[in-house]
Design a protein around this motif. Structure first.
Motif, PDB file in Angstrom:
ATOM      1  N   ARG B 128       0.832  -1.209   0.000  1.00  0.00           N
ATOM      2  CA  ARG B 128       0.000   0.000   0.000  1.00  0.00           C
ATOM      3  C   ARG B 128       0.866   1.259   0.000  1.00  0.00           C
ATOM      4  NH1 ARG B 128      -5.372  -0.143   2.386  1.00  0.00           N
ATOM      5  NH2 ARG B 128      -5.438   2.069   2.823  1.00  0.00           N
ATOM      6  N   ARG B 130       3.898   1.538  -1.112  1.00  0.00           N
ATOM      7  CA  ARG B 130       4.530   1.622  -2.418  1.00  0.00           C
ATOM      8  C   ARG B 130       3.568   2.209  -3.450  1.00  0.00           C
ATOM      9  NH1 ARG B 130       6.332  -0.662  -6.866  1.00  0.00           N
ATOM     10  NH2 ARG B 130       8.595  -0.847  -7.047  1.00  0.00           N
ATOM     11  N   ASP B 131       2.331   1.703  -3.455  1.00  0.00           N
ATOM     12  CA  ASP B 131       1.318   2.216  -4.392  1.00  0.00           C
ATOM     13  C   ASP B 131       1.055   3.691  -4.158  1.00  0.00           C
ATOM     14  OD1 ASP B 131       1.117  -0.303  -5.349  1.00  0.00           O
ATOM     15  OD2 ASP B 131      -0.829  -0.770  -4.420  1.00  0.00           O
ATOM     16  N   GLU B 134       3.745   5.824  -5.441  1.00  0.00           N
ATOM     17  CA  GLU B 134       3.621   5.911  -6.896  1.00  0.00           C
ATOM     18  C   GLU B 134       2.495   6.867  -7.278  1.00  0.00           C
ATOM     19  OE1 GLU B 134       3.385   1.917  -8.348  1.00  0.00           O
ATOM     20  OE2 GLU B 134       5.550   1.822  -8.682  1.00  0.00           O
ATOM     21  N   ALA B 135       1.409   6.808  -6.502  1.00  0.00           N
ATOM     22  CA  ALA B 135       0.263   7.684  -6.785  1.00  0.00           C
ATOM     23  C   ALA B 135       0.637   9.161  -6.648  1.00  0.00           C
ATOM     24  CB  ALA B 135      -0.903   7.346  -5.867  1.00  0.00           C
TER      25      ALA B 135
END
Lengths: 248, 275
Positions: B128, B130-131, B134-135
């Motif tokens: 989460r 990491r995502d 990235e977001a």
């Protein structure tokens, strides 16, 4: 010291802090009576250039001249007579335990200039401060009033050159407008030369005739302030900065 | 649908001359939209943001009604309020240099923000984070997660803040001067990022700022405050047609890129002292 065509000139100036070079090969000239801006983002070296001219950034090489006198590597009393600086944060630049009267009298005492009482009174009037502020402390003043005091202090020795480091960026827009008007009026009345550091391009458009754009310690472009009207810049960094600042 | 409704909100602080209302009878409603609150220092805009999260500490006092997703916030206990802060309503502050923990890595801080509200297995948690990194358009999330706040730039720090605030998936984001500590060239990136995330997640946004043109660019609706009160509210697109003298004065006082005025209009503060 009157009669110089060039108020400030820098020739291939490098500036370092603790051996680390932060400004590379800066060259520009500011004519007497001109208002010139040094524009850039944080870390671009624009304030460092101002400090070197004022003798506050001692590690510089190259040639700096102010009104025909060679620049100094330390604060210099002769320079102070003709060249004064106004700092960004009026909360940080005034001594918290000195009254307005003490702040304005001090340069006169240092330079042994008489008629202090009348001069302080006049200085307050010149920057649009009521005389009831004369014996107040900085904490009793608003940000705009403090910046007026800082400008009055810089003008006490009747300098010809003013170095302005982001003089309005800590202020609210309505107060900024008042201070910008004040700076414009003082320059007109006294024929002052301004070298102003700022990141705010519209402020340049209001107060200056020319600008040098700095990026990563280098001057990338020198342009007339009218270039802000149509975005006629040739350097890609300047174009980017112009677009990010809301330019067309 | 109304996300937040504020009714007759007042925040007061004691002074030597008695209690002073720094927010004084403010009412507005917010849907899943972007509302800009604009005003100068002392207008009460930041106190409004803090009051919504019930972060006014004594001797400050707040009164009025706040309802969020149908719940009455003013009657909520401190424990329930804590569960709601961050999880349902979160806040981005001005300067990432002061609002990030200097002795914790970026990744651990973002993880902690999630862990407080949601217990997930370690592996899911890492994913989460990491995502989320990235977001917020951090290219190299694994490397950045291991960095300490002093090792990242201002713009990157503010992205980390945004990641931290959005990872529990709140439905309302309050951003208090989120870009005024940043350089102009990164300001746009950060605001566009907030804008995209708020739209993608269908969130409500309250953007608090002193910068009228900036707020007009990134919000649907604008609320102008002065001396604790609402002076005017309008659609962002209609700002140029604002009618209140205070709003007009603020707009006129801003120097323009194509400046031709010899003098900037100065506001007469006494003129609307009563508003």
């Amino acid at each position: 010291m009157g009669g110089h065509m060039t108020a400030i000139s820098l020739n291939h100036v490098d500036i370092a802090y603790d051996g680390q070079r932060v400004v590379h090969d800066a060259s520009f000239e500011v004519a007497t009576g001109e208002s010139f801006a040094l524009v850039g983002e944080s870390g671009s070296g624009k304030s460092t250039v101002l400090k070197a001219i004022a003798g506050l950034a001692p590690e510089w090489s190259g040639r700096i001249e102010v009104l025909g006198q060679p620049g100094s590597h330390r604060p210099d009393r002769t320079l102070a007579r003709h060249c004064q600086m106004v700092f960004q944060d009026p909360y940080g630049s005034l001594h918290p335990r000195k009254t307005v009267d003490a702040v304005l009298s001090e340069p006169l005492a240092i330079h042994r200039i008489g008629g202090q009482d009348a001069r302080v009174e006049q200085a307050l009037a010149d920057v649009g401060l009521d005389r009831r502020f004369r014996f107040r402390y900085p904490h009793q003043l608003s940000g705009g009033q403090r910046q007026r005091v800082a400008i009055a202090r810089a003008l006490m020795l009747e300098p010809q050159v003013m170095l302005l480091d982001e003089p309005t960026s800590a202020l609210d827009v309505s107060v900024q407008a008042e201070i910008l008007n004040l700076l414009k009026r003082l320059r007109r009345e006294r024929g002052l030369t301004y070298l102003m550091v700022t990141h705010n391009l519209p402020v340049v458009s209001f107060l200056c005739e020319r600008m040098a754009v700095m990026n990563k310690g280098r001057i990338v472009e020198i342009a007339p302030a009218t270039a802000l009207h149509d975005g006629a810049f040739r350097d890609p960094y300047t174009q980017k900065l112009y677009a990010a600042s809301g330019g067309a | 649908m109304t996300l937040l409704s504020v009714e007759n909100l007042a925040v007061s602080f004691p002074t030597s001359r008695g209690r002073v209302n720094v927010v004084d009878g403010l009412s507005f409603e917010l849907g899943r939209e972007r509302l800009g609150i604009v005003g100068e220092s002392g207008s009460g805009k930041s106190m409004t943001g803090r009051a919504i999260l019930r972060l006014i500490r004594p001797p400050g006092r707040m009164t009025g009604r706040l309802s969020f997703e149908g719940r009455d916030l003013t009657s909520l206990g401190e424990r329930d309020m804590r569960a709601l802060r961050g999880a349902r309503i979160s806040m981005i502050m001005q300067d990432p240099r002061y609002s990030l923990n200097p002795v914790m890595t970026v990744g651990t801080q973002i993880e902690e923000a999630l862990w407080v509200h949601e217990r997930l297995p370690r592996r899911d948690m890492r994913a989460r984070v990491r995502d989320m990194l990235e977001a917020v358009r951090i290219d190299d999330p694994d490397r950045v997660a291991r960095l300490y706040p002093h090792e990242v730039s201002g713009g990157m720090g503010q992205r980390v803040m945004i990641a931290m605030m959005l990872i529990p998936r709140p439905s309302l984001l309050i951003a208090d001067e989120p870009t005024s500590a940043l350089d102009v060239s990164v300001q746009g990136d950060v605001l566009r990022l907030i804008d995209d995330l708020v739209r993608d997640h269908g969130m409500g946004l309250i953007l608090i700022s002193h910068d009228l043109p900036l707020v007009a660019r990134y919000c649907d609706r604008i609320l102008v405050m002065n001396a604790g009160r609402m002076v005017e509210t309008c659609n962002a697109g209609d700002l140029h047609a604002a009618s209140h003298p205070y709003t007009r004065g603020l707009l006129a006082a801003v120097p323009r890129m194509h400046e031709t005025r010899d003098e900037l209009p100065v506001m007469d503060r006494s003129a609307w002292a009563g508003t």
